[in-house]
Enzyme design. Structure first.
Site, PDB file in Angstrom:
ATOM      1  N   GLY A  38      92.346  24.339   7.877  1.00 49.99           N
ATOM      2  CA  GLY A  38      91.088  24.994   7.505  1.00 49.99           C
ATOM      3  C   GLY A  38      90.176  24.057   6.732  1.00 49.99           C
ATOM      4  N   THR A  57      86.426  23.616   8.176  1.00 48.11           N
ATOM      5  CA  THR A  57      85.080  24.121   8.464  1.00 48.11           C
ATOM      6  C   THR A  57      84.855  25.490   7.833  1.00 48.11           C
ATOM      7  N   PRO A  79      81.767  28.838   7.318  1.00 51.14           N
ATOM      8  CA  PRO A  79      80.611  29.403   8.030  1.00 51.14           C
ATOM      9  C   PRO A  79      79.327  28.607   7.766  1.00 51.14           C
ATOM     10  N   HIS A 107      79.269  25.399   6.305  1.00 45.64           N
ATOM     11  CA  HIS A 107      79.511  23.955   6.139  1.00 45.64           C
ATOM     12  C   HIS A 107      80.440  23.464   7.234  1.00 45.64           C
ATOM     13  N   TRP A 112      86.116  29.092  12.630  1.00 44.52           N
ATOM     14  CA  TRP A 112      86.435  28.298  13.820  1.00 44.52           C
ATOM     15  C   TRP A 112      87.783  27.608  13.678  1.00 44.52           C
ATOM     16  N   ILE A 113      88.786  28.319  13.187  1.00 37.44           N
ATOM     17  CA  ILE A 113      90.062  27.661  12.917  1.00 37.44           C
ATOM     18  C   ILE A 113      91.048  27.893  14.066  1.00 37.44           C
ATOM     19  N   THR A 114      91.363  26.822  14.765  1.00 40.60           N
ATOM     20  CA  THR A 114      92.307  26.884  15.883  1.00 40.60           C
ATOM     21  C   THR A 114      93.676  27.320  15.356  1.00 40.60           C
ATOM     22  N   GLU A 117      85.818  18.397  15.777  1.00 39.71           N
ATOM     23  CA  GLU A 117      86.287  17.072  15.337  1.00 39.71           C
ATOM     24  C   GLU A 117      85.139  16.080  15.197  1.00 39.71           C
ATOM     25  N   THR A 151      80.749  16.433  15.697  1.00 44.89           N
ATOM     26  CA  THR A 151      79.887  16.615  16.871  1.00 44.89           C
ATOM     27  C   THR A 151      79.468  15.238  17.412  1.00 44.89           C
TER      28      THR A 151
HETATM   29  P1  TGC Z   1      81.831   9.731   3.255  1.00 46.71           P
HETATM   30  O1  TGC Z   1      81.162   9.337   1.972  1.00 46.71           O
HETATM   31  O2  TGC Z   1      81.522   8.984   4.489  1.00 46.71           O
HETATM   32  O3  TGC Z   1      83.426   9.689   3.035  1.00 46.71           O
HETATM   33  C1  TGC Z   1      84.028  10.370   1.943  1.00 46.71           C
HETATM   34  C2  TGC Z   1      85.321   9.651   1.622  1.00 46.71           C
HETATM   35  O4  TGC Z   1      86.210   9.734   2.756  1.00 46.71           O
HETATM   36  C3  TGC Z   1      86.541   8.401   3.230  1.00 46.71           C
HETATM   37  N1  TGC Z   1      86.617   8.490   4.689  1.00 46.71           N
HETATM   38  C4  TGC Z   1      87.775   8.459   5.343  1.00 46.71           C
HETATM   39  N2  TGC Z   1      89.023   8.293   4.895  1.00 46.71           N
HETATM   40  C5  TGC Z   1      89.997   8.301   5.809  1.00 46.71           C
HETATM   41  N3  TGC Z   1      89.768   8.484   7.126  1.00 46.71           N
HETATM   42  C6  TGC Z   1      88.521   8.673   7.596  1.00 46.71           C
HETATM   43  N4  TGC Z   1      88.304   8.884   8.884  1.00 46.71           N
HETATM   44  C7  TGC Z   1      87.450   8.656   6.685  1.00 46.71           C
HETATM   45  N5  TGC Z   1      86.103   8.795   6.798  1.00 46.71           N
HETATM   46  C8  TGC Z   1      85.604   8.683   5.549  1.00 46.71           C
HETATM   47  C9  TGC Z   1      85.418   7.534   2.734  1.00 46.71           C
HETATM   48  O5  TGC Z   1      85.830   6.188   2.635  1.00 46.71           O
HETATM   49  C10 TGC Z   1      85.150   8.159   1.375  1.00 46.71           C
HETATM   50  O6  TGC Z   1      86.203   7.776   0.500  1.00 46.71           O
HETATM   51  P2  TGC Z   1      85.949   7.550  -1.060  1.00 46.71           P
HETATM   52  O7  TGC Z   1      87.256   7.098  -1.587  1.00 46.71           O
HETATM   53  O8  TGC Z   1      84.857   6.508  -1.130  1.00 46.71           O
HETATM   54  O9  TGC Z   1      85.517   8.875  -1.613  1.00 46.71           O
HETATM   55  O10 TGC Z   1      81.587  11.297   3.438  1.00 46.71           O
HETATM   56  P3  TGC Z   1      80.268  12.108   3.848  1.00 46.71           P
HETATM   57  O11 TGC Z   1      80.240  13.357   3.011  1.00 46.71           O
HETATM   58  O12 TGC Z   1      79.070  11.194   3.868  1.00 46.71           O
HETATM   59  O13 TGC Z   1      80.582  12.600   5.344  1.00 46.71           O
HETATM   60  C11 TGC Z   1      80.818  11.755   6.356  1.00 46.71           C
HETATM   61  C12 TGC Z   1      80.931  12.528   7.698  1.00 46.71           C
HETATM   62  C13 TGC Z   1      79.648  13.249   8.041  1.00 46.71           C
HETATM   63  C14 TGC Z   1      81.214  11.465   8.745  1.00 46.71           C
HETATM   64  C15 TGC Z   1      82.099  13.538   7.583  1.00 46.71           C
HETATM   65  O14 TGC Z   1      81.790  14.568   6.701  1.00 46.71           O
HETATM   66  C16 TGC Z   1      82.473  14.124   8.938  1.00 46.71           C
HETATM   67  O15 TGC Z   1      83.247  13.529   9.682  1.00 46.71           O
HETATM   68  N6  TGC Z   1      81.934  15.340   9.284  1.00 46.71           N
HETATM   69  C17 TGC Z   1      82.362  16.030  10.489  1.00 46.71           C
HETATM   70  C18 TGC Z   1      83.274  17.163  10.117  1.00 46.71           C
HETATM   71  C19 TGC Z   1      84.340  17.387  11.159  1.00 46.71           C
HETATM   72  O16 TGC Z   1      84.619  16.555  11.995  1.00 46.71           O
HETATM   73  N7  TGC Z   1      85.013  18.503  11.068  1.00 46.71           N
HETATM   74  C20 TGC Z   1      86.132  18.753  11.914  1.00 46.71           C
HETATM   75  C21 TGC Z   1      86.887  19.971  11.442  1.00 46.71           C
HETATM   76  S1  TGC Z   1      88.517  20.102  12.141  1.00 46.71           S
HETATM   77  C22 TGC Z   1      88.277  20.447  13.744  1.00 46.71           C
HETATM   78  O17 TGC Z   1      87.230  20.434  14.278  1.00 46.71           O
HETATM   79  C23 TGC Z   1      89.512  20.743  14.482  1.00 46.71           C
HETATM   80  S2  TGC Z   1      89.283  20.989  16.146  1.00 46.71           S
HETATM   81  C24 TGC Z   1      90.828  21.449  16.465  1.00 46.71           C
HETATM   82  C25 TGC Z   1      91.323  21.146  17.799  1.00 46.71           C
HETATM   83  O18 TGC Z   1      91.579  19.960  18.150  1.00 46.71           O
HETATM   84  O19 TGC Z   1      91.530  22.161  18.482  1.00 46.71           O
HETATM   85  P1  FAD Z   2      76.721  22.322  12.378  1.00 48.98           P
HETATM   86  O1  FAD Z   2      77.339  21.349  11.452  1.00 48.98           O
HETATM   87  O2  FAD Z   2      75.910  23.423  11.808  1.00 48.98           O
HETATM   88  O3  FAD Z   2      75.838  21.523  13.427  1.00 48.98           O
HETATM   89  C1  FAD Z   2      74.883  22.143  14.303  1.00 48.98           C
HETATM   90  C2  FAD Z   2      74.100  21.029  15.012  1.00 48.98           C
HETATM   91  O4  FAD Z   2      73.407  20.241  14.043  1.00 48.98           O
HETATM   92  C3  FAD Z   2      75.020  20.068  15.769  1.00 48.98           C
HETATM   93  O5  FAD Z   2      74.395  19.645  16.948  1.00 48.98           O
HETATM   94  C4  FAD Z   2      75.154  18.914  14.800  1.00 48.98           C
HETATM   95  O6  FAD Z   2      75.493  17.670  15.412  1.00 48.98           O
HETATM   96  C5  FAD Z   2      73.754  18.874  14.215  1.00 48.98           C
HETATM   97  N1  FAD Z   2      73.735  18.186  12.930  1.00 48.98           N
HETATM   98  C6  FAD Z   2      74.389  18.506  11.790  1.00 48.98           C
HETATM   99  N2  FAD Z   2      74.146  17.587  10.829  1.00 48.98           N
HETATM  100  C7  FAD Z   2      73.320  16.655  11.389  1.00 48.98           C
HETATM  101  C8  FAD Z   2      72.731  15.447  10.929  1.00 48.98           C
HETATM  102  N3  FAD Z   2      72.954  14.964   9.683  1.00 48.98           N
HETATM  103  N4  FAD Z   2      71.935  14.754  11.775  1.00 48.98           N
HETATM  104  C9  FAD Z   2      71.734  15.193  13.043  1.00 48.98           C
HETATM  105  N5  FAD Z   2      72.276  16.321  13.543  1.00 48.98           N
HETATM  106  C10 FAD Z   2      73.070  17.040  12.732  1.00 48.98           C
HETATM  107  N6  FAD Z   2      87.311  23.391  12.261  1.00 48.98           N
HETATM  108  C11 FAD Z   2      88.416  23.321  11.473  1.00 48.98           C
HETATM  109  O7  FAD Z   2      88.316  23.049  10.270  1.00 48.98           O
HETATM  110  N7  FAD Z   2      89.649  23.575  11.992  1.00 48.98           N
HETATM  111  C12 FAD Z   2      89.835  23.886  13.291  1.00 48.98           C
HETATM  112  O8  FAD Z   2      90.983  24.080  13.723  1.00 48.98           O
HETATM  113  C13 FAD Z   2      88.691  23.971  14.138  1.00 48.98           C
HETATM  114  N8  FAD Z   2      88.832  24.343  15.450  1.00 48.98           N
HETATM  115  C14 FAD Z   2      87.715  24.558  16.207  1.00 48.98           C
HETATM  116  C15 FAD Z   2      87.846  25.118  17.483  1.00 48.98           C
HETATM  117  C16 FAD Z   2      86.701  25.398  18.235  1.00 48.98           C
HETATM  118  C17 FAD Z   2      86.851  26.033  19.580  1.00 48.98           C
HETATM  119  C18 FAD Z   2      85.420  25.077  17.734  1.00 48.98           C
HETATM  120  C19 FAD Z   2      84.189  25.356  18.539  1.00 48.98           C
HETATM  121  C20 FAD Z   2      85.292  24.536  16.483  1.00 48.98           C
HETATM  122  C21 FAD Z   2      86.424  24.269  15.693  1.00 48.98           C
HETATM  123  N9  FAD Z   2      86.323  23.797  14.383  1.00 48.98           N
HETATM  124  C22 FAD Z   2      87.426  23.697  13.572  1.00 48.98           C
HETATM  125  C23 FAD Z   2      84.993  23.620  13.787  1.00 48.98           C
HETATM  126  C24 FAD Z   2      84.273  22.356  14.228  1.00 48.98           C
HETATM  127  O9  FAD Z   2      84.824  21.223  13.635  1.00 48.98           O
HETATM  128  C25 FAD Z   2      82.788  22.537  13.846  1.00 48.98           C
HETATM  129  O10 FAD Z   2      82.253  23.468  14.756  1.00 48.98           O
HETATM  130  C26 FAD Z   2      82.030  21.228  13.909  1.00 48.98           C
HETATM  131  O11 FAD Z   2      82.468  20.344  12.897  1.00 48.98           O
HETATM  132  C27 FAD Z   2      80.504  21.456  13.767  1.00 48.98           C
HETATM  133  O12 FAD Z   2      80.215  22.302  12.715  1.00 48.98           O
HETATM  134  P2  FAD Z   2      79.219  23.570  12.951  1.00 48.98           P
HETATM  135  O13 FAD Z   2      79.724  24.312  14.124  1.00 48.98           O
HETATM  136  O14 FAD Z   2      79.109  24.268  11.665  1.00 48.98           O
HETATM  137  O15 FAD Z   2      77.840  22.927  13.363  1.00 48.98           O
END
Ligand code: TGC
Ligand code: FAD
Length: 385
Positions: free
Chosen positions: A130, A132, A134, A136, A163-165, A364, A366
């Site tokens: 967990g 993500t 609503p 953030h 959106w938690i798988t 993971e 966008t």
């Molecule tokens: P930023 O300042 O860049 O980084 C904060 C701290 O984290 C470190 N860091 C990492 N460390 C390890 N591995 C990585 N990949 C790392 N990336 C960054 C970084 O060095 C820093 O460390 P420190 O010690 O200096 O504090 O953070 P930011 O707030 O500017 O954000 C960067 C950004 C936008 C890239 C990050 O927030 C991000 O990746 N956002 C996307 C969120 C996301 O991908 N959510 C996914 C949720 S889980 C999911 O979707 C599961 S899908 C499930 C399925 O497969 O079914």
């Molecule tokens: P938002 O962050 O609101 O983004 C909306 C749009 O704005 C996107 O196009 C995005 O790229 C764009 N945007 C945002 N910021 C910027 C920027 N700085 N510049 C330009 N464009 C920007 N999360 C978990 O934690 N655990 C899970 O297991 C998990 N499973 C998932 C399973 C499914 C089927 C789906 C659909 C999602 C899952 N997620 C999970 C959540 C997923 O990681 C988020 O949906 C994703 O990170 C995007 O967040 P959001 O949907 O809130 O979109």
């Protein structure tokens, strides 16, 4: 379909054995049913969990605690073959191994590891992750979910995730929350009072996968529930690097399945007196799809080798996730067009893969998040904020 570039020739004998074992499992146990699961929006996790556990794919790149301890390329190849079945199947395995088991394995206490990892590796206990919320998603640094220790030392967790798988079928949730000490991870048994996880319905993508909200209403956890080994956003982000690695391999499998369907259709469907694969416009589509698939496979193998060498960076993972998901979606969309009207039915796998890949593009990180990561790597300038 012929592996024109002979990329799999570079795999070891053990990696080829893993490929063939997972491929056979997918052919026998997944493909005959997955169209129905998708249509009915179900994923039989309790039934498949132990089978996936005995296949050795749950936490397969982790050492000890009943995990297979295999190399990164092996894990990638397994993800590729699972996602050739369905992205929901690979998601289940990614979330279990890379997002729920990995943080416990890497940052957990000895007790947390002993309690959860063996059962999770066996598929007897299911995990979710967990991060993500609503409000953030792309910006988890500003999450609202928070945990506070009371006078007894217990943690009181409040907030919501979205959106938690696997959320509503999980036995344990790894939950990231703000504390006075920055973001911390918590190991939350899902039967703890105050925890609830309603399923999200009406999805048109990843229908053979369970997606839920998580709610924490004064969830009381012992002091020992926190992951002791990490503080700050780098905790969850390091887990995302693991899972994104599985995705950049996995989508190659979905793309391959789509191209195979398109080639099969194009060589048998006759219009204007000849197979549609005999028209140059169809061959142009197929040839570009083949190029995209080969490039994605090469990228995945290269990044897998970097991971095995211990040098893979988050920016390289972003490159692979961005490039390979984009290529897979492009292949799926072109395949759908080649199948004409049949391309929109679940009689063929293509529309299922195509709509699944829309989620994979978003979760993971966008597409935009990975573009900005590469932009920052190229310029040194942060365009996120
Ligand atoms: P930023 O300042 O860049 O980084 C904060 C701290 O984290 C470190 N860091 C990492 N460390 C390890 N591995 C990585 N990949 C790392 N990336 C960054 C970084 O060095 C820093 O460390 P420190 O010690 O200096 O504090 O953070 P930011 O707030 O500017 O954000 C960067 C950004 C936008 C890239 C990050 O927030 C991000 O990746 N956002 C996307 C969120 C996301 O991908 N959510 C996914 C949720 S889980 C999911 O979707 C599961 S899908 C499930 C399925 O497969 O079914
Ligand atoms: P938002 O962050 O609101 O983004 C909306 C749009 O704005 C996107 O196009 C995005 O790229 C764009 N945007 C945002 N910021 C910027 C920027 N700085 N510049 C330009 N464009 C920007 N999360 C978990 O934690 N655990 C899970 O297991 C998990 N499973 C998932 C399973 C499914 C089927 C789906 C659909 C999602 C899952 N997620 C999970 C959540 C997923 O990681 C988020 O949906 C994703 O990170 C995007 O967040 P959001 O949907 O809130 O979109």
């Amino acid at each position: 379909m012929d592996d024109l570039l002979r990329i799999d020739d570079g795999l070891s004998e053990e990696q080829r054995l893993i490929r063939d074992t997972v491929k056979t499992f997918v052919a026998d146990r997944i493909l005959p049913h997955v169209g129905d699961w998708f249509e009915e929006a179900v994923f039989p996790a309790r039934e498949l969990g132990p089978v996936l556990g005995s296949l050795g794919v749950l936490g397969m790149h982790l050492e000890g605690y009943g995990c297979a301890g295999l190399d990164a390329v092996s894990y990638g190849v397994a993800c590729r073959e699972l996602e050739a079945g369905d992205s929901g199947l690979r998601s289940f395995v990614s979330v279990q191994g890379s997002l729920a088991m990995f943080p416990i394995w890497k940052y957990g206490s000895a007790e947390q590891k002993e309690e959860w990892l063996p059962r999770m590796a066996a598929g007897e206990a299911i995990g979710c992750f967990g991060l993500t919320e609503p409000d953030h998603g792309s910006d988890p640094a500003n999450m609202r979910t928070h945990a506070k220790q009371d006078a007894s030392g217990d943690w009181i967790l409040n907030g919501a995730k979205m959106w938690i798988t696997n959320g509503s079928i999980a036995d344990v949730a790894v939950v990231w929350a703000q504390t006075e000490d920055g973001i911390r991870g918590f190991v939350v048994p899902t039967d703890t009072p105050g925890f609830s996880a309603p399923e999200i319905h009406k999805k048109m993508s990843l229908r053979a996968s369970v997606t839920s909200s998580l709610y924490f209403d004064d969830v009381r956890l012992p002091a020992s529930a926190v992951l002791p080994g990490v503080r700050g956003l780098k905790g969850p982000l390091s887990c995302l690097s693991e899972a994104r690695f599985g995705i950049l391999w996995g989508v190659v499998g979905a793309a391959r399945a789509c191209l195979e369907a398109a080639v099969g259709y194009a060589t048998t469907r006759v219009q204007f007196g000849k197979p549609i694969g005999g028209f140059q416009l169809t061959q142009e589509k197929l040839a570009w799809m083949y190029v995209g698939l080969g490039q994605s496979q090469l990228t995945a193998l290269h990044l897998g080798r970097l991971k095995d060498a211990g040098t893979l960076t988050p920016q390289q993972v972003s490159f692979g996730k961005l490039a390979n998901v984009r290529a897979a979606l492009d292949i799926a969309r072109r395949s759908r067009a080649i199948l004409g009207g049949n391309g929109i039915t679940l009689e063929y796998p293509v529309i299922r893969h195509m709509t699944n890949l829309e989620s994979v593009l978003t979760y993971e990180g966008t597409e935009e998040i990975h573009l900005l990561t590469l932009g920052r790597a190229l310029t040194g300038l942060d365009a996120f904020h």
